[in-house]
Design a protein around this motif. Structure first.
Motif, PDB file in Angstrom:
ATOM      1  N   TRP B 155       3.403  -0.107  -0.685  1.00 33.13           N
ATOM      2  CA  TRP B 155       3.255   0.574   0.604  1.00 33.13           C
ATOM      3  C   TRP B 155       3.223   2.092   0.407  1.00 33.13           C
ATOM      4  O   TRP B 155       2.442   2.799   1.043  1.00 33.13           O
ATOM      5  CB  TRP B 155       4.409   0.205   1.539  1.00 33.13           C
ATOM      6  N   LEU B 156       4.084   2.558  -0.495  1.00 32.59           N
ATOM      7  CA  LEU B 156       4.188   3.999  -0.759  1.00 32.59           C
ATOM      8  C   LEU B 156       2.827   4.546  -1.226  1.00 32.59           C
ATOM      9  O   LEU B 156       2.346   5.572  -0.727  1.00 32.59           O
ATOM     10  CB  LEU B 156       5.248   4.216  -1.843  1.00 32.59           C
ATOM     11  N   TRP B 159       0.057   4.305   1.744  1.00 37.73           N
ATOM     12  CA  TRP B 159       0.175   5.345   2.788  1.00 37.73           C
ATOM     13  C   TRP B 159      -0.220   6.707   2.214  1.00 37.73           C
ATOM     14  O   TRP B 159      -0.888   7.496   2.876  1.00 37.73           O
ATOM     15  CB  TRP B 159       1.606   5.414   3.333  1.00 37.73           C
ATOM     16  N   SER B 160       0.221   6.977   0.957  1.00 38.12           N
ATOM     17  CA  SER B 160      -0.090   8.283   0.355  1.00 38.12           C
ATOM     18  C   SER B 160      -1.595   8.444   0.178  1.00 38.12           C
ATOM     19  O   SER B 160      -2.158   9.498   0.508  1.00 38.12           O
ATOM     20  CB  SER B 160       0.561   8.430  -1.021  1.00 38.12           C
ATOM     21  N   GLN B 162      -3.986   6.934   1.776  1.00 40.01           N
ATOM     22  CA  GLN B 162      -4.660   7.081   3.076  1.00 40.01           C
ATOM     23  C   GLN B 162      -4.524   8.513   3.585  1.00 40.01           C
ATOM     24  O   GLN B 162      -5.475   9.083   4.121  1.00 40.01           O
ATOM     25  CB  GLN B 162      -4.072   6.102   4.096  1.00 40.01           C
ATOM     26  N   ALA B 163      -3.317   9.087   3.408  1.00 45.46           N
ATOM     27  CA  ALA B 163      -3.087  10.468   3.872  1.00 45.46           C
ATOM     28  C   ALA B 163      -4.033  11.428   3.148  1.00 45.46           C
ATOM     29  O   ALA B 163      -4.623  12.316   3.770  1.00 45.46           O
ATOM     30  CB  ALA B 163      -1.637  10.859   3.627  1.00 45.46           C
ATOM     31  N   LYS B 166      -7.826  10.843   4.171  1.00 49.02           N
ATOM     32  CA  LYS B 166      -8.226  11.319   5.493  1.00 49.02           C
ATOM     33  C   LYS B 166      -8.546  12.806   5.486  1.00 49.02           C
ATOM     34  O   LYS B 166      -9.355  13.284   6.258  1.00 49.02           O
ATOM     35  CB  LYS B 166      -7.098  11.051   6.490  1.00 49.02           C
ATOM     36  N   PRO B 257      -3.331   1.196   4.082  1.00 49.32           N
ATOM     37  CA  PRO B 257      -2.327   0.123   4.204  1.00 49.32           C
ATOM     38  C   PRO B 257      -2.887  -1.224   4.658  1.00 49.32           C
ATOM     39  O   PRO B 257      -2.196  -2.238   4.534  1.00 49.32           O
ATOM     40  CB  PRO B 257      -1.357   0.654   5.245  1.00 49.32           C
ATOM     41  N   ALA B 258      -4.124  -1.234   5.172  1.00 55.32           N
ATOM     42  CA  ALA B 258      -4.715  -2.523   5.565  1.00 55.32           C
ATOM     43  C   ALA B 258      -4.874  -3.433   4.339  1.00 55.32           C
ATOM     44  O   ALA B 258      -4.996  -4.643   4.472  1.00 55.32           O
ATOM     45  CB  ALA B 258      -6.067  -2.289   6.227  1.00 55.32           C
ATOM     46  N   LEU B 261      -1.387  -6.400   2.519  1.00 55.27           N
ATOM     47  CA  LEU B 261      -1.059  -7.824   2.535  1.00 55.27           C
ATOM     48  C   LEU B 261      -2.282  -8.713   2.341  1.00 55.27           C
ATOM     49  O   LEU B 261      -2.148  -9.868   1.930  1.00 55.27           O
ATOM     50  CB  LEU B 261      -0.370  -8.189   3.861  1.00 55.27           C
ATOM     51  N   THR B 262      -3.462  -8.195   2.686  1.00 57.09           N
ATOM     52  CA  THR B 262      -4.675  -8.998   2.518  1.00 57.09           C
ATOM     53  C   THR B 262      -5.667  -8.202   1.664  1.00 57.09           C
ATOM     54  O   THR B 262      -5.344  -7.135   1.188  1.00 57.09           O
ATOM     55  CB  THR B 262      -5.307  -9.312   3.894  1.00 57.09           C
TER      56      THR B 262
END
Lengths: 273, 337
Positions: B155-156, B159-160, B162-163, B166, B257-258, B261-262
């Motif tokens: 997750w870490l 998210w990083s 993606q940040a 963007k 993050p999408a 899990l998948t």
């Protein structure tokens, strides 16, 4: 959403998730599927939000129990490999949650319906529910004959068989409790994440935060509470700080609880050793 | 070499087939449910689920040709190998998508600097390895369960990435490397891993740790150091998958993050579970999983949401995790006996 309301919601979600993980551990099973159970249970509850909020929570709990059944079945066959089954379930839950949300035309709920008003004070409904469920769980596990049997079934299956307790039944019972608490906690988690949250992200790792919080508290419930409070403060703080700093990407604030969870999960092992 | 009259390789094959059949059957039930909800009657739902769901799922992947299938499977092979390598050492690596994203970020950074694709690929491998070092260090020093460490790291990283993604423009990727290099490289890496595990001392120590950690400790294997090595190599392989996806033009944006899990991470996990952590079988299983995921793209879009295919692959992984692990432990029981 104000900081205190967000904090209470995260606190409820993580406390119930941590207690659910505790039940799974008492049953001798892995709780890696908690994220998926919380997501599907919470979503089922919110899909029926047109009913009374109490009924919603009951539906969420029952859906969580239903989700925990395959995990219980898998853990009965191979208790040591719940990690893989749990991750498989999380993947399935994320896909199913998106399918359910699409098929049912989206998730619509009013946060107000899940609040209690005492004059000027508004408190999330989850606060008394969480306190009640935690108290009940504690009394059930520590002070009843059935609770002792369940713990024995998970901790020492061979000894339990000698005492005429069926360990597999004890494991099923523990994982059903795990599912119920996870489902109710998932509803609180989804409401805390807000209506703009995309289900593509699952619960954003809330289930793993709850697992991390449950790890330091093997010895005492107070340490669980402190870990849950710490992580809830980071989650709620991140959500409330994000609009105040538009120049900083909101994802940066999502990293705070993750770093906290890494710290929480690590501490316990150091203490234990 | 027999257990209950069935040899172990046959048992592996049977349980893989059983997990696939169970996963597809459960997936068909899911499709019938969705189609029933859309069509209004069970009979119409059954027919739609068969003609618009199950048939394209099983057949559409073949229509694009073997070259296309192999190209799409390269990343899944590498992700599967990253899980399988950790599995060989008795560790659960659940951070594949996160390390994949880090690898893509490494290549992205290289392209932003205007470097050629092969240097970007090295950057991707280094970024993935760096991601793997962190849970490796936590596991070796802090003694946290590697499952938690890699899942939180997942997750870490996502998210990083993606940040960062963007706030930075996506670079132009050209010239593209030849397509065969992806699957060819994955197969070469698989061969290399097998030689490493079978023919070298560190490889044997890793294998021993995976089979029986207490015996490995007794034999003087440094568990912490090996965990660090395993998770670093595992992260590097997942990073290579992310880098290759970006370099070969199959990614149009950095993963977020999408993917947690998948997506490809789940496909890699499913391939490793179907192959029970065996590197060569992981590559074969990755082809199968890619075939299904390509087929999922051809499902009737009016009836089935795009996530249906992911749900079916997750179901296959779920059954594989039960049935395949069952076969594995039957062998362990036999070996101990």
């Amino acid at each position: 959403m104000t900081f205190d309301q967000s904090l209470f919601l995260y606190l409820s979600a993580l406390a119930l998730g941590a207690q659910a993980a505790g039940f799974a551990r008492h049953g001798g099973s892995s709780s890696f599927g908690l994220e998926g159970v919380m997501l599907l249970g919470g979503l089922a509850g919110l899909l029926f939000s047109f009913l009374s909020p109490w009924l919603c929570l009951l539906i969420a709990g029952c859906a969580g129990m239903l989700c925990a059944l395959p995990l219980a079945w898998a853990s009965r066959r191979h208790p040591g490999h719940g990690v893989l089954t749990g991750m498989a379930f999380n993947g399935f839950a994320a896909a199913l949650a998106m399918i359910l949300a699409r098929v049912s035309g989206g998730v619509h709920y009013s946060r107000r319906a899940f609040s209690l008003e005492f004059g000027a004070v508004t408190l999330p409904l989850f606060v008394p529910v969480t306190l009640g469920l935690l108290l009940l769980s504690r009394i059930f596990l520590q002070h009843t004959r059935l609770g002792l049997r369940l713990r024995l079934g998970g901790a020492a299956p061979e000894a339990a068989e000698n005492a005429l307790i069926r360990p597999s039944l004890a494991r099923y019972a523990c994982l059903l409790c795990f599912g119920f608490l996870g489902g109710v906690g998932g509803t609180a988690g989804l409401i805390a994440l807000g209506s703009n949250w995309t289900l593509q992200y699952g619960l954003g790792g809330l289930g793993f935060f709850a697992l991390a919080a449950a790890r330091p508290g093997r010895k005492h419930p107070l340490t669980v509470f402190l870990a849950v409070l710490f992580l809830s403060l980071l989650c709620a703080g991140g959500d409330c700080l994000s609009p105040l700093f538009p120049a900083v990407p909101p994802e940066v604030f999502r990293l705070l609880p993750l770093l906290g969870a890494l710290l929480c999960a690590r501490q316990r092992e150091n203490k234990g050793n | 070499m027999k257990n209950n009259g069935i040899s172990y390789p046959l048992r592996r094959l049977l349980s893989a087939a059983a997990s696939l059949a169970a996963g597809l059957s459960a997936g068909f039930v899911l499709m019938v449910f969705i189609a029933w909800k859309q069509q209004g009657s069970l009979a119409a739902g059954l027919s739609a689920a068969f003609h618009g769901g199950l048939l394209p799922l099983l057949t559409a992947g073949w229509k694009n040709g073997v070259d296309s299938l192999l190209s799409s499977a390269a990343a899944v092979m590498l992700l599967g190998l990253s899980v399988s390598f950790a599995w060989q050492g008795g560790l659960w690596q659940l951070g594949g998508p996160g390390f994949f994203a880090l690898g893509a970020l490494g290549a992205f950074f290289g392209f932003s600097l205007g470097l050629p694709w092969y240097v970007c690929f090295v950057f991707a491998c280094a970024a993935g390895a760096l991601g793997g070092v962190i849970p490796g260090l936590i596991k070796s020093k802090g003694r946290m369960h590697e499952g938690y460490a890699t899942a939180l790291m997942n997750w870490l990283c996502l998210w990083s990435v993606q940040a960062i993604g963007k706030s930075s423009p996506f670079p132009e990727i050209s010239p593209l490397p030849p397509r065969w290099l992806g699957w060819g490289g994955a197969l070469a890496l698989c061969l290399l891993l097998m030689v490493f595990l079978k023919c070298t001392l560190p490889g044997f120590e890793i294998h021993l740790l995976g089979r029986d950690a207490s015996v490995a400790r007794w034999a003087g294997v440094k568990e912490g150091k090996k965990a660090l090595l395993i998770l670093t190599v595992s992260g590097m392989l997942a990073g290579a998958a992310g880098g290759w996806q970006l370099i070969s033009g199959q990614l149009t944006a950095l993963p977020g993050p999408a993917f947690a899990l998948t997506g490809l991470g789940l496909h890699g996990l499913a391939a490793a579970a179907l192959a029970l952590g065996h590197p060569a079988l992981t590559c074969a299983a990755a082809l199968l999983v890619t075939l299904l995921s390509s087929g999922a793209g051809a499902l009737d879009q009016n009836l089935f949401p795009p996530e249906t295919g992911e749900g079916i692959i997750a179901l296959i992984l779920f059954f594989a995790s039960i049935l395949r692990v069952s076969a594995h432990f039957m062998r362990e029981g036999r070996d101990k006996a």
